[in-house]
Design a protein around this motif. Structure first.
Motif, PDB file in Angstrom:
ATOM      1  N   CYS A  50      88.251  46.374  84.412  1.00 40.46           N
ATOM      2  CA  CYS A  50      89.278  46.030  85.400  1.00 40.46           C
ATOM      3  C   CYS A  50      90.150  44.925  84.834  1.00 40.46           C
ATOM      4  O   CYS A  50      89.663  44.019  84.157  1.00 40.46           O
ATOM      5  CB  CYS A  50      88.619  45.571  86.693  1.00 40.46           C
ATOM      6  N   ILE A  51      91.445  45.022  85.123  1.00 34.58           N
ATOM      7  CA  ILE A  51      92.407  43.993  84.721  1.00 34.58           C
ATOM      8  C   ILE A  51      93.254  43.630  85.939  1.00 34.58           C
ATOM      9  O   ILE A  51      93.731  44.500  86.651  1.00 34.58           O
ATOM     10  CB  ILE A  51      93.330  44.476  83.583  1.00 34.58           C
ATOM     11  N   ASP A  58      99.363  43.166  89.653  1.00 33.20           N
ATOM     12  CA  ASP A  58      98.963  44.497  89.179  1.00 33.20           C
ATOM     13  C   ASP A  58      97.448  44.520  89.003  1.00 33.20           C
ATOM     14  O   ASP A  58      96.859  43.582  88.447  1.00 33.20           O
ATOM     15  CB  ASP A  58      99.644  44.846  87.859  1.00 33.20           C
ATOM     16  N   PHE A  59      96.824  45.608  89.462  1.00 34.59           N
ATOM     17  CA  PHE A  59      95.368  45.739  89.455  1.00 34.59           C
ATOM     18  C   PHE A  59      95.030  47.121  88.928  1.00 34.59           C
ATOM     19  O   PHE A  59      95.481  48.130  89.473  1.00 34.59           O
ATOM     20  CB  PHE A  59      94.846  45.564  90.888  1.00 34.59           C
ATOM     21  N   VAL A  60      94.272  47.179  87.832  1.00 36.03           N
ATOM     22  CA  VAL A  60      93.929  48.447  87.183  1.00 36.03           C
ATOM     23  C   VAL A  60      92.422  48.469  86.951  1.00 36.03           C
ATOM     24  O   VAL A  60      91.848  47.484  86.489  1.00 36.03           O
ATOM     25  CB  VAL A  60      94.668  48.584  85.833  1.00 36.03           C
ATOM     26  N   LYS A  95      95.273  52.532  89.629  1.00 43.33           N
ATOM     27  CA  LYS A  95      96.403  51.743  89.138  1.00 43.33           C
ATOM     28  C   LYS A  95      97.220  51.359  90.360  1.00 43.33           C
ATOM     29  O   LYS A  95      97.762  52.227  91.044  1.00 43.33           O
ATOM     30  CB  LYS A  95      97.274  52.553  88.174  1.00 43.33           C
ATOM     31  N   GLY A  96      97.281  50.066  90.626  1.00 42.71           N
ATOM     32  CA  GLY A  96      98.009  49.648  91.815  1.00 42.71           C
ATOM     33  C   GLY A  96      98.397  48.189  91.780  1.00 42.71           C
ATOM     34  O   GLY A  96      98.470  47.569  90.716  1.00 42.71           O
ATOM     35  N   LYS A  97      98.607  47.675  92.977  1.00 42.23           N
ATOM     36  CA  LYS A  97      99.114  46.318  93.115  1.00 42.23           C
ATOM     37  C   LYS A  97      98.479  45.665  94.345  1.00 42.23           C
ATOM     38  O   LYS A  97      98.252  46.323  95.353  1.00 42.23           O
ATOM     39  CB  LYS A  97     100.632  46.390  93.275  1.00 42.23           C
ATOM     40  N   ILE A  98      98.219  44.384  94.216  1.00 42.22           N
ATOM     41  CA  ILE A  98      97.756  43.599  95.350  1.00 42.22           C
ATOM     42  C   ILE A  98      99.002  43.028  96.010  1.00 42.22           C
ATOM     43  O   ILE A  98      99.748  42.259  95.389  1.00 42.22           O
ATOM     44  CB  ILE A  98      96.798  42.473  94.897  1.00 42.22           C
ATOM     45  N   PHE A 113      93.503  40.622 100.938  1.00 44.58           N
ATOM     46  CA  PHE A 113      94.827  41.123 100.594  1.00 44.58           C
ATOM     47  C   PHE A 113      94.863  42.632 100.784  1.00 44.58           C
ATOM     48  O   PHE A 113      93.833  43.285 100.824  1.00 44.58           O
ATOM     49  CB  PHE A 113      95.159  40.822  99.118  1.00 44.58           C
ATOM     50  N   GLU A 114      96.065  43.190 100.846  1.00 43.93           N
ATOM     51  CA  GLU A 114      96.254  44.644 100.839  1.00 43.93           C
ATOM     52  C   GLU A 114      96.285  45.105  99.383  1.00 43.93           C
ATOM     53  O   GLU A 114      96.917  44.461  98.539  1.00 43.93           O
ATOM     54  CB  GLU A 114      97.587  45.025 101.502  1.00 43.93           C
ATOM     55  N   LEU A 115      95.599  46.202  99.119  1.00 41.64           N
ATOM     56  CA  LEU A 115      95.595  46.797  97.785  1.00 41.64           C
ATOM     57  C   LEU A 115      96.089  48.217  97.932  1.00 41.64           C
ATOM     58  O   LEU A 115      95.554  48.987  98.739  1.00 41.64           O
ATOM     59  CB  LEU A 115      94.175  46.786  97.204  1.00 41.64           C
ATOM     60  N   GLU A 116      97.130  48.556  97.192  1.00 42.04           N
ATOM     61  CA  GLU A 116      97.622  49.932  97.246  1.00 42.04           C
ATOM     62  C   GLU A 116      97.994  50.414  95.859  1.00 42.04           C
ATOM     63  O   GLU A 116      98.350  49.636  94.990  1.00 42.04           O
ATOM     64  CB  GLU A 116      98.765  50.095  98.236  1.00 42.04           C
ATOM     65  N   GLY A 117      97.801  51.737  95.697  1.00 36.20           N
ATOM     66  CA  GLY A 117      98.109  52.311  94.407  1.00 36.20           C
ATOM     67  C   GLY A 117      97.603  53.732  94.297  1.00 36.20           C
ATOM     68  O   GLY A 117      97.330  54.390  95.298  1.00 36.20           O
TER      69      GLY A 117
END
Length: 181
Positions: A50-51, A58-60, A95-98, A113-117
């Protein structure tokens, strides 16, 4: 022309130097699709990466499907061969974004937080939206989230014989501790 190339190189180097990436290769993803009064259907996977880019949110994440471990070797075999077809679809990704992520606002207390992707499982990509809980502790960020997954949304076929023994929504629980790169 030379001036444009120099500006582009400076911009690229600046982005690399100033972007703060947190990562892990030892996180945990738990899969759970049990129904009351039936055998537990749950697996755990520590072969994940995870990054999190602290500047952009950005959250992957990447999970090797075959690395899920179950209590029963037979259940693990069915999971890999009959349902997830892990030799054909060896990894699952997110692959998304917080949303509204601000690393400066993280404290030792948890923040939601909201996480979507885009979640890709079994070769199918779907947009998802869920919550993620983040906390900063000793310079590391812990990230925890629950994602509900409907197998049919990802073309995972459940035979009629066992449909009543497997939850309609599988829970995918992530637990990562991210450190500076």
């Amino acid at each position: 022309m030379k001036k444009g190339i120099i500006v582009a190189i400076c911009f690229l180097v600046g982005n690399i130097v100033f972007s703060q990436k947190m990562m892990t290769r030892v996180g945990e993803v738990r899969f759970e699709a049990s129904m009351p009064a039936f055998e537990e259907i749950a697996g755990t996977n520590s072969t994940v990466s995870c990054i999190l880019d602290e500047t952009t949110g950005d959250f992957v994440a990447l999970v090797l499907v075959k690395a899920f471990k179950f209590k029963s070797p037979l259940m693990e075999e069915h999971f890999n061969e009959n349902y997830m077809e892990s030799s054909k679809f060896p990894k699952a990704t997110f692959k998304g974004k917080i949303a509204n992520f601000d690393a400066k606002k993280l404290a030792s207390k948890s923040s939601e937080f909201e996480l979507e992707g885009d979640l890709t499982i079994h070769g199918v990509t779907k947009k998802i939206k869920t919550k993620i809980v983040l906390a900063l502790n000793a310079g590391k960020i812990s990230a925890k989230s629950l994602i509900l997954v409907k197998p049919q949304d990802y073309n995972i076929e459940i035979p009629n014989l066992v449909k009543g023994k497997i939850a309609e929504n599988a829970k995918v629980i992530i637990n990562f501790v991210l450190a500076s790169n």
